[in-house]
Each structure stands twice: as C-alpha cells, then as structure tokens.
Design a protein around this motif. Structure first.
Motif, PDB file in Angstrom:
ATOM      1  N   ILE A   1     -10.913  18.361 -15.927  1.00 54.11           N
ATOM      2  CA  ILE A   1     -10.168  17.523 -16.852  1.00 54.11           C
ATOM      3  C   ILE A   1      -8.817  18.185 -17.102  1.00 54.11           C
ATOM      4  O   ILE A   1      -8.730  19.241 -17.733  1.00 54.11           O
ATOM      5  CB  ILE A   1     -10.947  17.335 -18.165  1.00 54.11           C
ATOM      6  CG1 ILE A   1     -12.296  16.668 -17.869  1.00 54.11           C
ATOM      7  CG2 ILE A   1     -10.142  16.490 -19.147  1.00 54.11           C
ATOM      8  CD1 ILE A   1     -13.237  16.647 -19.044  1.00 54.11           C
ATOM      9  N   GLY A   2      -7.775  17.570 -16.567  1.00 52.56           N
ATOM     10  CA  GLY A   2      -6.423  18.108 -16.680  1.00 52.56           C
ATOM     11  C   GLY A   2      -5.803  18.319 -15.316  1.00 52.56           C
ATOM     12  O   GLY A   2      -6.314  19.109 -14.515  1.00 52.56           O
ATOM     13  N   GLY A   3      -4.695  17.613 -15.053  1.00 49.55           N
ATOM     14  CA  GLY A   3      -4.061  17.669 -13.747  1.00 49.55           C
ATOM     15  C   GLY A   3      -2.741  18.399 -13.732  1.00 49.55           C
ATOM     16  O   GLY A   3      -1.816  17.999 -13.021  1.00 49.55           O
TER      17      GLY A   3
ATOM     18  N   ARG B   1     -22.125  17.449 -12.239  1.00 53.05           N
ATOM     19  CA  ARG B   1     -22.991  18.602 -12.524  1.00 53.05           C
ATOM     20  C   ARG B   1     -22.351  19.546 -13.536  1.00 53.05           C
ATOM     21  O   ARG B   1     -23.014  20.039 -14.446  1.00 53.05           O
ATOM     22  CB  ARG B   1     -23.293  19.326 -11.209  1.00 53.05           C
ATOM     23  CG  ARG B   1     -24.350  20.418 -11.324  1.00 53.05           C
ATOM     24  CD  ARG B   1     -24.887  20.798  -9.954  1.00 53.05           C
ATOM     25  NE  ARG B   1     -23.833  21.252  -9.069  1.00 53.05           N
ATOM     26  CZ  ARG B   1     -23.406  22.512  -8.999  1.00 53.05           C
ATOM     27  NH1 ARG B   1     -23.919  23.441  -9.799  1.00 53.05           N
ATOM     28  NH2 ARG B   1     -22.458  22.855  -8.141  1.00 53.05           N
ATOM     29  N   GLN B   2     -21.031  19.831 -13.368  1.00 48.11           N
ATOM     30  CA  GLN B   2     -20.360  20.773 -14.251  1.00 48.11           C
ATOM     31  C   GLN B   2     -18.965  20.242 -14.609  1.00 48.11           C
ATOM     32  O   GLN B   2     -18.358  19.502 -13.835  1.00 48.11           O
ATOM     33  CB  GLN B   2     -20.241  22.147 -13.585  1.00 48.11           C
ATOM     34  CG  GLN B   2     -21.604  22.723 -13.171  1.00 48.11           C
ATOM     35  CD  GLN B   2     -21.515  24.194 -12.843  1.00 48.11           C
ATOM     36  OE1 GLN B   2     -21.238  25.002 -13.722  1.00 48.11           O
ATOM     37  NE2 GLN B   2     -21.766  24.550 -11.590  1.00 48.11           N
ATOM     38  N   VAL B   3     -18.475  20.679 -15.777  1.00 50.95           N
ATOM     39  CA  VAL B   3     -17.171  20.246 -16.272  1.00 50.95           C
ATOM     40  C   VAL B   3     -16.296  21.473 -16.478  1.00 50.95           C
ATOM     41  O   VAL B   3     -16.747  22.489 -17.034  1.00 50.95           O
ATOM     42  CB  VAL B   3     -17.306  19.473 -17.598  1.00 50.95           C
ATOM     43  CG1 VAL B   3     -15.937  19.230 -18.235  1.00 50.95           C
ATOM     44  CG2 VAL B   3     -18.031  18.153 -17.370  1.00 50.95           C
ATOM     45  N   ILE B   4     -15.038  21.364 -16.041  1.00 42.94           N
ATOM     46  CA  ILE B   4     -14.045  22.413 -16.290  1.00 42.94           C
ATOM     47  C   ILE B   4     -12.921  21.785 -17.102  1.00 42.94           C
ATOM     48  O   ILE B   4     -12.309  20.805 -16.661  1.00 42.94           O
ATOM     49  CB  ILE B   4     -13.477  22.995 -14.974  1.00 42.94           C
ATOM     50  CG1 ILE B   4     -14.548  23.797 -14.229  1.00 42.94           C
ATOM     51  CG2 ILE B   4     -12.285  23.908 -15.265  1.00 42.94           C
ATOM     52  CD1 ILE B   4     -15.413  22.974 -13.314  1.00 42.94           C
ATOM     53  N   VAL B   5     -12.657  22.328 -18.284  1.00 38.87           N
ATOM     54  CA  VAL B   5     -11.580  21.807 -19.108  1.00 38.87           C
ATOM     55  C   VAL B   5     -10.320  22.627 -18.846  1.00 38.87           C
ATOM     56  O   VAL B   5     -10.294  23.838 -19.056  1.00 38.87           O
ATOM     57  CB  VAL B   5     -11.945  21.770 -20.604  1.00 38.87           C
ATOM     58  CG1 VAL B   5     -12.315  23.149 -21.136  1.00 38.87           C
ATOM     59  CG2 VAL B   5     -10.798  21.199 -21.429  1.00 38.87           C
TER      60      VAL B   5
END
Length: 355
Positions: free
Chosen positions: A8-10, A179-183
């Motif tokens: 999340i975040g480009g 499966r996994q989230v990276i902020v």
C-alpha cells in the motif's frame, strides 16, 4: 489468495519494496493517486549524501550505494556547507556530522562565484550525487511487472480486514485477498495501520516548502554543488538550469497534498539571500512536500505485532538514498534471512522498538 503481497503506497518505499519482494512471491502494488511517486517521492531534493541521517540511516545509505551505481541513477553533484562568523557553532557541528573537509574561501568561490563576502567559511564533499528518481522508480515498476506482479493507481484503501490465512483489502469497487500486507504509505501509514487494527507508530508528517528561482545573474549553475546553511537552515540545489531553494522547515501537519507557506518561504529565501550577492527575485514556482518521520527519526522496517502486516515507513528525508537497502532489509526479514546490514542497525530500524 490472489497475491502473496499487497503493498500500500506507490512512492519510492513501496515500489522498491515491491521489486525486492517480487523474488519471494506475487506482488500487488496499490497507489491512491493517479500516478506513482506523486507525493513525497515526487517532491524530493533527490540527493545522495552518504552521511546524511542518524547512524542506522547512514548504514542503509552505504548499503544502497552499489545498487544506485549499478542502476546508473547517480551523477556528480557535490555538497558545500557555507556560513558566516555568527554561525561558527552550527558550522563546526555540521563539519563533524557530515564528515566534511573545510576548504579555502577562494576555492569555494571558484565553485560558486556568487557567495557573499559575509560567507567566511566553507566545507565541501565531492561524493554527494544527484539521484535520477524517475529512472529508479521506473526500474522498480518494471521489476514488479516482469515477475508477474500488478501495479495499480487510483486505489485509495477503504477497508483492510483479517481473513483466514491473510487479509482482505477494499479500495472502491476493487477487493482482493492477499497473504501479507506491507504499508509503505508515507504520511498515511499510521492511518492504514489503524484501518487494519494494528498498533500505530506515532509517525509525524512534516511540511517542507520549496521555491524555484532563476539562475542568479544568468550563471550556468549546472556544475554547482548543493549549498546548505549551517544547521540546515536553508539549502539550494541546481535543477534544470535554475535553483531550488528551501527554508528546510519542519512543520508538523496532518497528511495531505500540502502546499508551500509563503511566509516561511520568504524567511528561507532571506537566509539564502544573506549568503549570496545577486538579489533574489520573484520565484518561478513554489511547492511543498511532506517528510514523515518516526519519533526517533529512523525508518521503521519490519513486522508489526500483527501477523502478516509489515512496516516500510518513516523514510523522512532519506527515502531515495536509502531505498535499495531498505527494500532489501524488508525482503530479508519477510523471508527469514539474516540481513546484510549489521544487527545493531536492524534492531534500530525494527518497528518493535515502539511497542
């Protein structure tokens, strides 16, 4: 699961993290705006100064150098500290902090001929480099896509909920299970964590204003170094035939698409004016960006207390120069590998230090 990782975040943090994680699984990158690198990444001073930042950040900077060199993203710039008699204490502190070599004023004026007679001391570092930020970002996006990942804009997160084995994320009419989230959402990273029910870090977005001014007295500024006043009270950087001047302020502000403060800019331009002889005229343009720091001004890279939710946040003013090593550190921690950087730096960057 549609993907192994949702980032999340480009901006530079998210794009380089996605590139590094592409070796470990399928990546989906969401950016809230209509273009990648729109906020802080699009308003960066874009300088690689290895000794800029606290010790763990310097470790990341140094570990990033080889990747920057291999990517061809760096070009010579130089960095020069200049000050007057009344700024001696701050000048001495910066000499030590940046590891600079003091130079004779004649040599300083050979590099920057507009320096005021009131500037009585100068120090220089030939190692500072410009960063081609667009090339770095595009290389990361290509790497994600080449590995089969997806990169999507206009995906403003609405919900982030735990589901068996992973997370369900919703942005408008788009919903995915991962499966996994990276902020890696910069000023909005704590807001993302709150949506997920994850403990926030207390991230602090700080506004920094910028003015673009015409090249002084028609000089060719392309070969000039970045100039900085003692204590980082202002800086000036050549950019496409003009100068970018900043008061280098740090004003806490809520996450937003921010704008320059005219009064703060005027004060910063006056500090710059005191160091040079040509009169500062009306800026060609002005803007501002947010530099988001953790409370201790080090990055937060690693796991949260919630399984499957990872932090890549708090880049502050160090995002581009530290990005390759920061992304590799995140990938190493996700994979359970021993990181290349020293254990003390890994611990100093671990988000668990705020629990």
């Amino acid at each position: 699961m549609e993907h192994d990782f949702l980032i999340i975040g480009g901006g530079v943090a998210g794009i380089t993290a996605g590139a590094a994680l592409s070796d470990l699984g399928s990546v989906l990158l969401w950016e809230a705006e209509s273009a990648f690198g729109y906020h802080a990444s699009g308003r960066s001073a874009a300088l690689f100064e290895e000794n800029y930042g606290p010790a763990p950040v310097i470790a990341l900077n140094r570990a990033s150098r080889a990747t920057h060199d291999a990517g061809g993203w760096l070009s010579p710039r130089g960095f020069m500290l200049v000050g007057g008699a009344s700024e001696a204490d701050a000048f001495e502190a910066d000499l030590a902090t940046f590891g600079l070599q003091e130079i004779a004023m004649e040599a300083a004026r050979d590099r920057v001929p507009i320096l005021s007679p009131d500037v009585t001391r100068a120090a220089h570092d030939d190692g500072a480099q410009d960063i081609d930020t667009d090339a770095l970002l595009q290389a990361g996006l290509r790497r994600i896509r080449a590995a089969g990942g997806k990169t999507e804009t206009d995906r403003r997160l609405d919900r982030l909920d735990r589901v068996p084995g992973g997370w369900r994320a919703v942005a408008g009419d788009r919903a995915v299970v991962v499966r996994q989230v990276i902020v890696a959402a910069g000023p909005w990273a704590d807001e993302v964590a709150a949506l997920a029910g994850v403990q926030t870090l207390g991230l602090i977005p700080l506004r920094r204003s910028m003015a673009r001014i015409a090249a002084p007295d028609g000089h060719d500024v392309s070969g000039w170094p970045v100039l900085m006043g003692p204590g980082e009270t202002w800086y000036a950087k050549p950019d496409a035939g003009a100068l970018i001047v900043s008061p280098a302020e740090e004003v806490p502000i809520v996450p937003m698409d921010t704008f320059a403060d005219d009064m703060v800019l005027a004060e910063g331009l006056a500090r710059y004016q005191a160091a040079v002889t040509p009169e500062v005229t009306r800026p060609l343009s002005t803007w501002a960006g947010l530099r988001t720091f953790a409370p201790d001004r080090c990055l937060a890279i690693g796991p949260s207390e919630t399984d499957g939710f990872w932090w890549c946040a708090g880049q502050g003013g160090y995002g581009f120069q530290s990005a390759p090593a920061a992304a590799q550190l995140l990938a190493d921690r996700v994979a359970g590998r021993t990181p290349d950087i020293d254990a003390a730096s890994v611990a100093a960057l671990d988000p668990g230090r705020f629990r």
